[in-house]
Design an enzyme around this catalytic site. Structure first.
Site, PDB file in Angstrom:
ATOM      1  N   THR A   1     -43.279  -5.367 -42.520  1.00  0.00           N
ATOM      2  CA  THR A   1     -42.766  -4.397 -43.253  1.00  0.00           C
ATOM      3  C   THR A   1     -43.840  -4.174 -44.422  1.00  0.00           C
ATOM      4  O   THR A   1     -44.678  -4.925 -44.874  1.00  0.00           O
ATOM      5  CB  THR A   1     -41.657  -4.829 -44.102  1.00  0.00           C
ATOM      6  OG1 THR A   1     -40.458  -5.016 -42.948  1.00  0.00           O
ATOM      7  CG2 THR A   1     -41.115  -3.929 -44.917  1.00  0.00           C
TER       8      THR A   1
ATOM      9  N   VAL B   1     -29.056  -1.431 -39.813  1.00  0.00           N
ATOM     10  CA  VAL B   1     -29.948  -0.809 -40.798  1.00  0.00           C
ATOM     11  C   VAL B   1     -30.169  -1.850 -42.076  1.00  0.00           C
ATOM     12  O   VAL B   1     -29.459  -2.781 -42.482  1.00  0.00           O
ATOM     13  CB  VAL B   1     -29.205   0.238 -41.629  1.00  0.00           C
ATOM     14  CG1 VAL B   1     -30.166   0.922 -42.680  1.00  0.00           C
ATOM     15  CG2 VAL B   1     -29.002   1.289 -40.640  1.00  0.00           C
TER      16      VAL B   1
ATOM     17  N   GLY C   1     -38.368  -8.927 -46.154  1.00  0.00           N
ATOM     18  CA  GLY C   1     -37.798 -10.270 -45.712  1.00  0.00           C
ATOM     19  C   GLY C   1     -36.396 -10.285 -44.977  1.00  0.00           C
ATOM     20  O   GLY C   1     -36.176  -8.878 -44.503  1.00  0.00           O
ATOM     21  N   HIS C   2     -35.735 -11.096 -44.936  1.00  0.00           N
ATOM     22  CA  HIS C   2     -34.205 -10.802 -44.216  1.00  0.00           C
ATOM     23  C   HIS C   2     -33.421  -9.972 -45.067  1.00  0.00           C
ATOM     24  O   HIS C   2     -32.768 -10.446 -45.863  1.00  0.00           O
ATOM     25  CB  HIS C   2     -33.750 -12.198 -44.130  1.00  0.00           C
ATOM     26  CG  HIS C   2     -32.938 -12.384 -43.078  1.00  0.00           C
ATOM     27  ND1 HIS C   2     -32.459 -13.554 -42.422  1.00  0.00           N
ATOM     28  CD2 HIS C   2     -32.061 -11.532 -42.466  1.00  0.00           C
ATOM     29  CE1 HIS C   2     -31.341 -13.342 -41.537  1.00  0.00           C
ATOM     30  NE2 HIS C   2     -31.221 -12.184 -41.398  1.00  0.00           N
ATOM     31  N   GLY C   3     -33.551  -8.750 -44.262  1.00  0.00           N
ATOM     32  CA  GLY C   3     -32.795  -7.504 -45.030  1.00  0.00           C
ATOM     33  C   GLY C   3     -31.242  -8.009 -45.526  1.00  0.00           C
ATOM     34  O   GLY C   3     -30.944  -7.175 -46.491  1.00  0.00           O
TER      35      GLY C   3
HETATM   36  N1  ASP Z   1     -36.723  -6.267 -44.754  1.00  0.00           N
HETATM   37  C1  ASP Z   1     -36.809  -5.888 -43.266  1.00  0.00           C
HETATM   38  C2  ASP Z   1     -35.562  -5.677 -42.697  1.00  0.00           C
HETATM   39  O1  ASP Z   1     -34.668  -6.446 -42.932  1.00  0.00           O
HETATM   40  C3  ASP Z   1     -37.861  -6.860 -42.525  1.00  0.00           C
HETATM   41  C4  ASP Z   1     -38.994  -7.494 -43.250  1.00  0.00           C
HETATM   42  O2  ASP Z   1     -39.251  -7.125 -44.321  1.00  0.00           O
HETATM   43  O3  ASP Z   1     -39.624  -8.071 -42.800  1.00  0.00           O
HETATM   44  O4  ASP Z   1     -35.217  -4.575 -42.185  1.00  0.00           O
END
Ligand code: ASP
Length: 342
Positions: free
Chosen positions: A196, A225, A248-250
């Site tokens: 990302t 989303v 990160g883990h959205g």
């Molecule tokens: N934050 C992004 C999502 O969850 C993924 C990422 O940043 O790696 O869609």
């Protein structure tokens, strides 16, 4: 007469003096980025792209261009690179397609624009900017966002434009894990999701602008989303406190309202940007089991880049013009001399 001359000179000199205070920080995703999995060549390719993006945004800021343009320029360098999970090189959904999310926020009037689940817009961050500037809304989703982007003459591509072999392999890996663990989503992702992208700047007027663009998480389903297009979760900017772009883990970033929480701590607790960002990422989020990181900047251009994963692709040029880039915990020492014209 003399007074007039001084006023005139001050007027002429002011933009130059202010332009020296601009700064930019970018990220290219956080996750299980281990030195043992990277060749020196790969490290260099990432570092060079991050540098290119940072300098593209910085050059505009130095010219006195508005912060939102610098954010879009920096992010587009990364969207156009297959190395990152945004634009070309975006991760695959469970159905082997790409659904992209992006957002941008301007710290002066708290204006914001976002698109989610878009499949044919070449530059989702450009679409987010168009939503912010040319629509009455904050977030447009799916087909409607695409129709709006067309009306704005933004470049359209086939969904297959975003394909890359490495991301396809990552999808296959995630699907195998899902089958083995009998779960409906891609689960905790270390390396498959990384990439990302985001940028936060302070421009010559002292405006803080933040933006984020992503393909989301590998093997996502059911129109999922993430946090990237959600103002307050993945992106936030307020001239009174700070600007943040997350990765990160959205699901965790949404639930913990990460970007806005960091700025609220700066504003209401009066703590430094470093302390606020560290607390949210390495205490609150970590305890909850949410992996990832942020880039953040306060109204004086101070920069923080905490993450609770093994690594985060990141680069910055601070208000003194000092460039830095990092992948793992420690920053790399590639080049300390920025070239503002590039
Ligand atoms: N934050 C992004 C999502 O969850 C993924 C990422 O940043 O790696 O869609």
């Amino acid at each position: 007469m003399k007074k007039r001359l001084v006023t005139l000179l001050c007027g002429l000199l002011a933009p130059v003096a202010l332009a020296a205070d601009v700064a930019i920080v970018v990220h290219g995703g956080a996750g299980t980025i281990l030195k043992k999995d990277m060749t020196a060549e790969q490290e260099q390719r990432y570092a060079e792209k991050l540098e290119e993006a940072t300098r593209a945004g910085y050059a505009l800021l130095k010219e006195g261009v508005a912060g939102e343009k610098a954010v879009v320029a920096a992010i587009q360098v990364l969207e156009n690179s297959p190395l990152f999970n945004a634009g070309k090189g975006a991760v695959y959904t469970y159905d082997e397609t790409h659904e992209l999310d992006a957002s941008i926020m301007h710290g002066k009037n708290l204006e914001a624009g976002a698109v989610s689940g878009v499949t044919t817009i070449k530059s989702p961050i450009a679409a987010a900017l168009a939503v912010m500037q040319n629509s009455a809304h904050v977030m447009l989703a799916g087909k409607g966002a695409e129709a709006f982007a067309k009306s704005q003459n933004l470049e359209q591509v086939e969904n297959s434009y975003f394909n890359t072999p490495d991301r396809l392999k990552a999808l296959q890996k995630a699907k195998a894990r899902m089958q083995q663990q009998q779960r409906e989503d891609g689960g905790q992702q270390g390396s498959e999701r990384m990439g990302t992208v985001g940028a936060v700047v302070i421009d010559h007027k002292g405006n803080i602008v933040a933006g984020t663009s992503t393909g989301g998480m590998t093997a996502k389903r059911f129109g999922r989303v993430g946090d990237a297009p959600i103002i307050g979760a993945g992106t936030y900017a307020d001239n009174e406190s700070c600007g943040v772009s997350a990765t990160g883990h959205g699901e965790y970033f949404i639930r913990y309202n990460v970007a806005a929480d960091i700025c609220a701590r700066v504003r209401y607790q009066g703590v430094s940007i470093q302390r606020a960002a560290e607390t949210v990422i390495n205490e609150e989020l970590k305890q909850a089991g949410g992996s990832g990181g942020v880039i953040a900047m306060d109204k004086r251009g101070n920069i923080a880049m905490p993450f609770n994963t093994a690594g985060m692709y990141r680069a910055s040029i601070n208000t003194e013009g000092k460039f830095s880039v990092g992948i793992y915990k420690a920053l790399m020492s590639i080049d300390d001399t920025p070239n503002p014209t590039n």
